[in-house]
Scaffold this motif. Structure first.
Motif, PDB file in Angstrom:
ATOM      1  N   GLU A   1       6.386   5.030  -7.981  1.00 25.92           N
ATOM      2  CA  GLU A   1       5.571   6.138  -8.508  1.00 25.92           C
ATOM      3  C   GLU A   1       5.478   6.055 -10.021  1.00 25.92           C
ATOM      4  O   GLU A   1       4.392   6.239 -10.615  1.00 25.92           O
ATOM      5  N   GLU A   2       6.579   5.747 -10.659  1.00 22.65           N
ATOM      6  CA  GLU A   2       6.570   5.600 -12.125  1.00 22.65           C
ATOM      7  C   GLU A   2       5.720   4.400 -12.537  1.00 22.65           C
ATOM      8  O   GLU A   2       4.948   4.477 -13.504  1.00 22.65           O
ATOM      9  N   GLU A   3       5.842   3.290 -11.804  1.00 21.62           N
ATOM     10  CA  GLU A   3       5.047   2.101 -12.105  1.00 21.62           C
ATOM     11  C   GLU A   3       3.553   2.398 -12.042  1.00 21.62           C
ATOM     12  O   GLU A   3       2.771   1.871 -12.837  1.00 21.62           O
ATOM     13  N   GLU A   4       3.149   3.204 -11.079  1.00 19.22           N
ATOM     14  CA  GLU A   4       1.737   3.484 -10.852  1.00 19.22           C
ATOM     15  C   GLU A   4       1.248   4.727 -11.595  1.00 19.22           C
ATOM     16  O   GLU A   4       0.073   5.094 -11.480  1.00 19.22           O
TER      17      GLU A   4
ATOM     18  N   GLY B   1       7.279  12.373  -6.224  1.00 17.17           N
ATOM     19  CA  GLY B   1       7.180  12.988  -4.918  1.00 17.17           C
ATOM     20  C   GLY B   1       5.797  12.940  -4.297  1.00 17.17           C
ATOM     21  O   GLY B   1       5.573  13.530  -3.234  1.00 17.17           O
ATOM     22  N   SER B   2       4.860  12.228  -4.914  1.00 20.82           N
ATOM     23  CA  SER B   2       3.485  12.204  -4.403  1.00 20.82           C
ATOM     24  C   SER B   2       3.280  11.183  -3.301  1.00 20.82           C
ATOM     25  O   SER B   2       2.280  11.237  -2.577  1.00 20.82           O
ATOM     26  N   VAL B   3       4.200  10.229  -3.130  1.00 26.84           N
ATOM     27  CA  VAL B   3       4.057   9.190  -2.104  1.00 26.84           C
ATOM     28  C   VAL B   3       4.649   9.690  -0.789  1.00 26.84           C
ATOM     29  O   VAL B   3       5.815  10.074  -0.724  1.00 26.84           O
ATOM     30  N   ALA B   4       3.827   9.658   0.264  1.00 27.51           N
ATOM     31  CA  ALA B   4       4.270  10.124   1.577  1.00 27.51           C
ATOM     32  C   ALA B   4       4.553   8.981   2.545  1.00 27.51           C
ATOM     33  O   ALA B   4       5.268   9.164   3.526  1.00 27.51           O
ATOM     34  N   GLY B   5       3.968   7.815   2.303  1.00 28.76           N
ATOM     35  CA  GLY B   5       4.167   6.676   3.197  1.00 28.76           C
ATOM     36  C   GLY B   5       3.942   5.380   2.458  1.00 28.76           C
ATOM     37  O   GLY B   5       3.346   5.357   1.370  1.00 28.76           O
TER      38      GLY B   5
ATOM     39  N   GLU C   1      19.295   7.463  -2.896  1.00 28.61           N
ATOM     40  CA  GLU C   1      18.216   7.638  -1.930  1.00 28.61           C
ATOM     41  C   GLU C   1      16.925   8.027  -2.646  1.00 28.61           C
ATOM     42  O   GLU C   1      16.920   8.904  -3.517  1.00 28.61           O
ATOM     43  N   GLY C   2      15.833   7.375  -2.294  1.00 28.26           N
ATOM     44  CA  GLY C   2      14.530   7.645  -2.905  1.00 28.26           C
ATOM     45  C   GLY C   2      14.271   6.863  -4.166  1.00 28.26           C
ATOM     46  O   GLY C   2      13.212   7.015  -4.793  1.00 28.26           O
ATOM     47  N   ASP C   3      15.219   5.992  -4.558  1.00 29.20           N
ATOM     48  CA  ASP C   3      15.114   5.295  -5.838  1.00 29.20           C
ATOM     49  C   ASP C   3      13.913   4.343  -5.890  1.00 29.20           C
ATOM     50  O   ASP C   3      13.184   4.298  -6.885  1.00 29.20           O
ATOM     51  N   LEU C   4      13.713   3.560  -4.830  1.00 31.26           N
ATOM     52  CA  LEU C   4      12.624   2.580  -4.855  1.00 31.26           C
ATOM     53  C   LEU C   4      11.264   3.251  -4.953  1.00 31.26           C
ATOM     54  O   LEU C   4      10.429   2.855  -5.779  1.00 31.26           O
TER      55      LEU C   4
ATOM     56  N   ARG D   1       0.837  -1.196   0.000  1.00 31.21           N
ATOM     57  CA  ARG D   1       0.000   0.000   0.000  1.00 31.21           C
ATOM     58  C   ARG D   1       0.873   1.247   0.000  1.00 31.21           C
ATOM     59  O   ARG D   1       1.821   1.360   0.775  1.00 31.21           O
ATOM     60  N   LEU D   2       0.524   2.181  -0.867  1.00 31.08           N
ATOM     61  CA  LEU D   2       1.159   3.503  -0.892  1.00 31.08           C
ATOM     62  C   LEU D   2       0.169   4.522  -0.346  1.00 31.08           C
ATOM     63  O   LEU D   2      -1.012   4.504  -0.714  1.00 31.08           O
TER      64      LEU D   2
END
Length: 430
Positions: A194-197, A202-206, A186-189, A131-132
């Motif tokens: 985000e690209e997959e979805e 930068g839209s994912v916070a958790g 850092e932040g790669d995964l 879950r994102l």
């Protein structure tokens, strides 16, 4: 030689579809909700007022779902018949700072969730799901169901004693999967997801992410009388519970209110707002009573007449380790569901509960077996004792006997899921 007699395999086929489509508790809950909606159930919000209408209803919270069916004319003090299960399975879960690596390999930092068999995650093609949570508070399920990750085992040439002294794995040093080459970014995964979805950068916070084997469930054996697959502990019971609840919702007048309670976090103690040791089930049952005009007295009467079958997988007798089992209790694959007993209350079953379960199996026309641990072996536990103690309701521990429990890939008899589902239907109908 003729093949052995078989029950309807349509249920087991559907179970395999459900397992493959549910790589995380959040997916399992979403798939359960979708099936119940097709059966006429509707979702309620916990923040809305609930009405007294009859019919099928459910609430969702994270990796948990509570669903129930109110028959026409049900009194406020009508008891419940509950199927309890859990949606989570032992696995590897992504840490808050996921990007790591060593020696030119890019890796994902993971934490061990539950009592997983670590070696079963080695040299296996793995996907990533979960879950994102976005910055606007909305949530998005994600499932990268392809060969994305791998936990490589050390070659035998570099560990000559592995076959004589056994494999020794350090949870921190040896279980971090690789997913590429190069420098750690850092932040790669999360950027990748985000690209997959198709989400803005930068839209994912958790996130609540976990690793899963991408190998699909499959029939196994000469006569295809076994099923191998992931997360049978305990999505096998969740699937059977959904099927049973949907089936009895078309039965007309019922003497009980049938309920499915599928919780998260059983594998690490159930102490969460979505676990069996939290208030979710009690809140839902009480609100159902009060929505039908009931009082605290009605609530007490309903709970006093309620029975819960805590359905979770148990241990089939292992052909290579027979001495690890109780000498007189050897549950077998395709022998029917098991009644789980432990006098020290690791399971909640007592003699009265045994009678309830035996009667349900007899009405359903399915055989059943008893399970008790070898006295020299520590016994596992379930949501059963927690449910009984927290809500003061009679609870019986049951399930299906499997091999390789807590492995990335488990094994059961191909007929047992169907027999469990039929026993659950009989139980809910009373």
């Amino acid at each position: 030689m003729s093949s052995p007699a078989r029950f309807d395999r349509g249920h087991t086929d559907d179970l395999m579809t459900f397992l493959a489509a549910s790589p995380s508790p959040y997916h399992a809950v979403a798939n359960s909700a979708e099936r119940l909606e097709k059966a006429g159930f509707r979702q309620l919000s916990e923040t809305d007022a609930w009405d007294s209408s009859a019919g099928g209803k459910f609430v969702l919270r994270g990796g948990a779902i509570i669903a129930w069916y109110v028959p026409e004319g049900a009194a406020a003090h009508t008891p419940f018949r509950i199927i309890g299960a859990h949606t989570d399975s032992p696995n590897l879960r992504v840490k808050p700072l996921p990007d790591t690596g060593s020696q030119g390999w890019r890796q994902i930092a993971v934490e061990i969730y539950g009592g997983t068999l670590l070696n079963t995650w080695l040299d296996r093609d793995l996907g990533l799901a979960g879950r994102l949570t976005l910055r606007d508070g909305s949530e998005r399920l994600v499932n990268v169901d392809r060969a994305l990750l791998r936990v490589p085992q050390l070659a035998v040439h570099l560990d000559r004693s592995v076959n004589s002294d056994g494999l020794k794995l350090d949870k921190q040093r040896h279980m971090q999967p690789i997913w590429g080459l190069g420098e750690v970014q850092e932040g790669d995964l999360i950027a990748f997801l985000e690209e997959e979805e198709g989400l803005p950068q930068g839209s994912v916070a958790g996130w609540d992410l976990m690793v899963h084997s991408i190998e699909p469930p499959a029939y196994l054996g000469r006569d295809r009388e076994l099923v191998a697959g992931p997360r049978m502990d305990n999505l096998l019971s969740v699937h059977a519970g959904v099927a049973a609840l949907a089936a009895v919702s078309t039965a007309g007048r019922l003497p009980y209110i049938p309920v499915l309670a599928a919780f998260d976090h059983e594998e690490n103690g159930s102490q969460s707002d979505t676990g069996a040791d939290g208030p979710l089930l009690g809140n839902v049952l009480e609100r159902s009573v009060f929505a039908r005009g009931g009082t605290y007295e009605d609530r007490a009467r309903a709970f006093a007449g309620t029975v819960c079958l805590s359905s979770d997988t148990g241990h089939a007798v292992h052909p290579n380790y027979g001495e690890r089992h109780d000498p007189t209790h050897h549950p077998r694959a395709n022998g029917g569901p098991i009644l789980k007993v432990n006098v020290n209350q690791r399971y909640a079953t007592d003699g009265s509960g045994r009678a309830v379960f035996a009667a349900a199996c007899e009405r359903a026309g399915v055989p059943w077996q008893s399970f008790v641990s070898n006295n020299s072996m520590p016994c596992g536990t379930t949501i059963g004792p927690i449910t009984a103690a927290r809500h003061g309701i009679q609870t019986v521990d049951i399930g299906v006997a499997i091999l390789s429990m807590h492995s990335a890939r488990e094994l059961c008899g191909a007929d047992d899921p169907y027999m469990l589902a039929n026993a659950l239907v009989s139980f809910l109908e009373g």
